[in-house]
Design a protein around this motif. Sequence first.
Motif, PDB file in Angstrom:
ATOM      1  N   THR A 112      -6.797  31.091 -37.651  1.00  0.00           N
ATOM      2  CA  THR A 112      -5.684  30.676 -37.402  1.00  0.00           C
ATOM      3  C   THR A 112      -5.079  30.963 -35.875  1.00  0.00           C
ATOM      4  O   THR A 112      -3.933  30.540 -35.462  1.00  0.00           O
ATOM      5  N   GLN A 114      -5.546  30.858 -31.821  1.00  0.00           N
ATOM      6  CA  GLN A 114      -5.818  29.692 -30.649  1.00  0.00           C
ATOM      7  C   GLN A 114      -7.158  29.668 -30.257  1.00  0.00           C
ATOM      8  O   GLN A 114      -7.888  28.830 -29.412  1.00  0.00           O
ATOM      9  N   ARG A 302      -9.586  15.394 -38.626  1.00  0.00           N
ATOM     10  CA  ARG A 302      -9.771  14.011 -38.313  1.00  0.00           C
ATOM     11  C   ARG A 302      -9.572  13.489 -37.067  1.00  0.00           C
ATOM     12  O   ARG A 302      -8.976  14.553 -36.384  1.00  0.00           O
ATOM     13  N   ARG A 304      -7.797  11.843 -34.036  1.00  0.00           N
ATOM     14  CA  ARG A 304      -6.249  11.523 -33.632  1.00  0.00           C
ATOM     15  C   ARG A 304      -6.054  10.051 -33.984  1.00  0.00           C
ATOM     16  O   ARG A 304      -6.864   9.033 -33.715  1.00  0.00           O
TER      17      ARG A 304
ATOM     18  N   THR B  59      -4.074  25.364 -41.614  1.00  0.00           N
ATOM     19  CA  THR B  59      -5.338  24.601 -41.143  1.00  0.00           C
ATOM     20  C   THR B  59      -6.559  25.305 -41.536  1.00  0.00           C
ATOM     21  O   THR B  59      -7.515  25.020 -40.726  1.00  0.00           O
ATOM     22  N   ASP B  74       0.150  16.647 -37.644  1.00  0.00           N
ATOM     23  CA  ASP B  74      -0.625  16.662 -38.581  1.00  0.00           C
ATOM     24  C   ASP B  74      -1.833  17.675 -38.757  1.00  0.00           C
ATOM     25  O   ASP B  74      -2.465  17.846 -37.764  1.00  0.00           O
ATOM     26  N   SER B  76      -4.700  18.261 -40.041  1.00  0.00           N
ATOM     27  CA  SER B  76      -6.048  17.614 -40.254  1.00  0.00           C
ATOM     28  C   SER B  76      -6.273  17.093 -38.611  1.00  0.00           C
ATOM     29  O   SER B  76      -7.465  16.984 -38.281  1.00  0.00           O
ATOM     30  N   VAL B  77      -5.205  16.371 -37.806  1.00  0.00           N
ATOM     31  CA  VAL B  77      -5.370  15.798 -36.424  1.00  0.00           C
ATOM     32  C   VAL B  77      -5.162  16.740 -35.597  1.00  0.00           C
ATOM     33  O   VAL B  77      -5.958  16.581 -34.468  1.00  0.00           O
ATOM     34  N   ASN B  78      -4.206  17.608 -35.721  1.00  0.00           N
ATOM     35  CA  ASN B  78      -3.917  18.423 -34.439  1.00  0.00           C
ATOM     36  C   ASN B  78      -3.819  19.836 -34.777  1.00  0.00           C
ATOM     37  O   ASN B  78      -2.574  20.494 -34.612  1.00  0.00           O
ATOM     38  N   PRO B  79      -4.905  20.374 -35.346  1.00  0.00           N
ATOM     39  CA  PRO B  79      -4.908  21.538 -35.961  1.00  0.00           C
ATOM     40  C   PRO B  79      -4.137  22.723 -34.819  1.00  0.00           C
ATOM     41  O   PRO B  79      -3.655  23.941 -34.950  1.00  0.00           O
ATOM     42  N   HIS B  80      -4.864  22.546 -33.580  1.00  0.00           N
ATOM     43  CA  HIS B  80      -4.640  23.200 -32.412  1.00  0.00           C
ATOM     44  C   HIS B  80      -3.065  23.597 -32.288  1.00  0.00           C
ATOM     45  O   HIS B  80      -2.578  24.526 -32.023  1.00  0.00           O
ATOM     46  N   ARG B  83      -1.467  25.582 -34.907  1.00  0.00           N
ATOM     47  CA  ARG B  83      -1.787  26.998 -34.845  1.00  0.00           C
ATOM     48  C   ARG B  83      -0.730  27.464 -33.919  1.00  0.00           C
ATOM     49  O   ARG B  83      -0.480  28.842 -34.300  1.00  0.00           O
TER      50      ARG B  83
END
Lengths: 305, 320
Positions: A112, A114, A302, A304, B59, B74, B76-80, B83
């Motif tokens: 979790t 970076q 997934r 973008r 995430t 989202d 799933s789409v923007n996990p970075h 976080r």
Amino acid sequence: MRRNETRGRLGRFDLINPVLDKEIKLRMRSPRTMWTLFFYLLAIGFLAFVAIYLTQELSGRNGAAFNPEQSKMLFYFLTMAQLGLVAFMAPGLTAGVISGEREKQTLNLLLTTQQSSATIIISKLLSSLSFMVLIVLSTIPIYSMVFLYGGISPKQLVLVFLFYLFIMLTLGSIGIFFSTLLKRTMLSVISTYGVTLFIFAGTAMLYFVMLSITTNYYYSQPAGSGSTYNWVGHIIAMNPVAALMSILEPSLSDQVFMVHRNAGPVRGEAPMPLWLEFMLAYTIISAIALWIAVRKLRPVSRRRR
Amino acid sequence: MNEQTLQEQPMIEIRGLVKQFGSFHALEGIDLTIAKGTVFGFVGPNGAGKSTTMAILATLMAPSSGYAKVDGYDVSVNPHEVRKRIGYMPDFFGVYDQFKTTEYLHFYGASYGIPKAEREVLIPQLLELVNLSDKKDAYVDTLSRGMKQRLCLARCLVHDPELLILDEPASGLDPRARIEMREILKELKAMGKTIIISSHILPELAEMVDEIGVIEHGSMVAVGNVADIQNRLRVKRFLHVRLLGREEEAESFLRDQPYVNRLLRDDKGWQIHFGGHDEEQAMLLESLMAAGFRVVSFSEAQTNLEDVFLEITRGGGGAE
């Protein structure tokens, strides 16, 4: 106080990546590290002294005279012994790096942060690799005994150590691959040792079986017909012992591609040196193993929208 | 997006979230919206889907279908991006035993890209917040479980996240450690953090939880603030009645009274699950007096989250 603005400057003010820093720090604080180093040096030292004693005794010269051939044999022996120890150590050091964190329930916390999946995997590999390098470099004083007797060039020594580095990288990548894919460290360790065993023993056995089959085939052909190139050489090119030997004895590469005929061996021509073929193949395997490990460390994102 | 839109944007938006493990459905289409600055209590029995929902928000797990967004991103789409905004504390976690507490926080701080100079200032503040200043040079493996929980909470805060996802943060703690944890969470609430916190500690946190969501068998059965959910339940209130003498007769009398849904006897009297409002409550007292019972006490018991939870998951709620 808002600190989110600092994000994105990962590691900018730290000399090394935090995961690598953590790995090295924790590894060097563990008493197990000291004992690993101790027993490794004990094993290689024991083997070196036994080899020196036996070569001196068997030659009957009592070490008084200069004998480059004897020294070379001693060097080969030490080199192969060290290769065996590296092959034994590398899976043990890497096959638990991810599954171990999972079992200790620290992996989720790390995931979790970076840190990217690639950073985590590469840092884990580099940390294990750096420890293995430390161990192998610490055996240099033992190798220096061989230099007392002469017959070995420093270039050969450097090449051998570079080969060790490569084999550590390869086995380390396979260890990390299994460690990421398999939940339990025990399974990962068993799988990694299994693959290592296949690379060392399986490829050699396969080579000898295939060599026997192809030789029989060539014998059954009329003289002067058929290929003069034996493809089974590619199998032994996947074997680290053969690849390392081809560095020490370059003629080996041609010999393994040689066809034996009724009238004795005919010309053999290696498409490339064994060690080069070995490195090319295992670079690809290692890269694939690491790529899969990076992809499987976290759930797949997934695209973008 | 302008600043107002950003403010109005919910911190958590979950729509049709489904998670399957083979043929097992851990989540069956959850919908949930949590506004910024809300302290959200996530209640449900073991295996209901709380930890799965939280792991998806953190995430760590990909949903099978549907989506979950944190601050508009989202998972799933923007996990970075997600976080950056979350601090996650799982129900079970390990620590690196050979680290000192400050080193532990330095490691996570560096992992979030916080420069060393900034961490040097920040870490003593965090240790102070979680009452571990006197343990700054202690090795993590020497800390008690409660201290490790607090250290993990400090780790969650190291990058100043807007959302804290705390999965049973007080599990396994002794009463004193629970109280300490509750006090820290109150401070975090005062700092304006959005907090999503699950289970056991909830009855103790009744005064700080703004909203609760009750999950059972992978579905949300009730969402709202505690008072709203209580109002929507068949049980309006819990009454406690203590009488002097004629106990058998009194029990039979109470059972026959209107709005008395359930009667439980304890060593101090009766607890009544009462379906009426103030008017009906007053009438019950009058009836008791008129029937000649000697009333020692007649009071409304404080409903806590546990009662609400039990009532809903017993199937009597149907609040949503």
